[in-house]
Design a protein around this motif. Structure first.
Motif: not given
Length: 226
Positions: A134, A139, A182, A191, A193
């Protein structure tokens, strides 16, 4: 002649009475078949108090195998599932952490990602994890290095590592700021993070593809060296 006739008649009566008495003795001396069929076994017989019924269980509730009727076998294979197979690692099974593993003098930065199995069972990992950064510009998805990767079993409590390589920002400009890492384990959609431990910025991309590369599971050892 009259005397002889009386004698013969008397003998005939006596013989008839004797035959009748003999027949009566034989009849009263016979055993009763119905009484014999209902007789109980003798004391101390082998089937007293521990006989088995038609289900094969005895009076203690145990079958002829020695197991009680409620007993079940256990599945072989520590950490395996009930069917004896090993399933893939789920995101919720894994403790995922990341550390900067860049060595001074390298032309690229390196982040080592650790996947530790904390799910209480063995599980399977293979190929590549998904990696996204990120950034202040959106992204940025990492590209695979193309190295081959075999399927491997990650035992409960053990870890495996993979590496992320990225360009170091030496442009003198502000570059692109990285805000988070991520990770999506192989064959998963959920996912995880975490904080990005590498350099705070990446050089601005020229749009020719992702400058961030990810290696396969197991491509980095403890300490992050690939």
């Amino acid at each position: 002649m009259r005397v002889h006739k009386l004698t013969f008649a008397t003998l005939a009566v006596v013989a008839s009475l004797a035959l009748t008495a003999c027949n009566e003795e034989d009849l009263t001396g016979q055993s009763n078949p119905s009484a014999a069929s209902t007789a109980s076994p003798s004391a101390g017989g082998s089937d007293q108090g521990s006989g088995t019924d038609s289900t094969g269980e005895d009076s203690t509730g145990k079958s002829s195998t020695g197991k009680s009727s409620g007993e079940r076998g256990t599945v072989a294979g520590t950490g395996s599932n009930e069917n004896g197979t090993v399933d893939k690692c789920r995101t919720d099974d894994l403790d995922i952490t990341a550390a900067d593993s860049t060595i001074g003098g390298d032309t690229e930065g390196t982040v080592a990602v650790e996947l530790k199995n904390g799910g209480g069972r063995d599980c399977v990992l293979s190929a590549y994890a998904g990696v996204d950064l990120k950034t202040s510009s959106g992204t940025l998805s990492a590209e695979r290095t193309g190295q081959g990767a075999d399927e491997s079993i990650l035992k409960d409590g053990e870890s495996t590592f993979f590496g992320i390589n990225y360009p170091i920002n030496e442009s003198g400009g502000s570059g692109v700021r990285v805000t988070a890492l991520v990770v999506t384990p192989p064959d998963e959609t959920k996912s995880f993070s975490l904080e990005w431990p590498g350099s705070a910025t990446l050089p601005a991309s020229d749009g020719s593809g992702s400058p961030v590369k990810v290696g396969p599971i197991g491509s980095a050892g403890q300490g992050g060296q690939s």
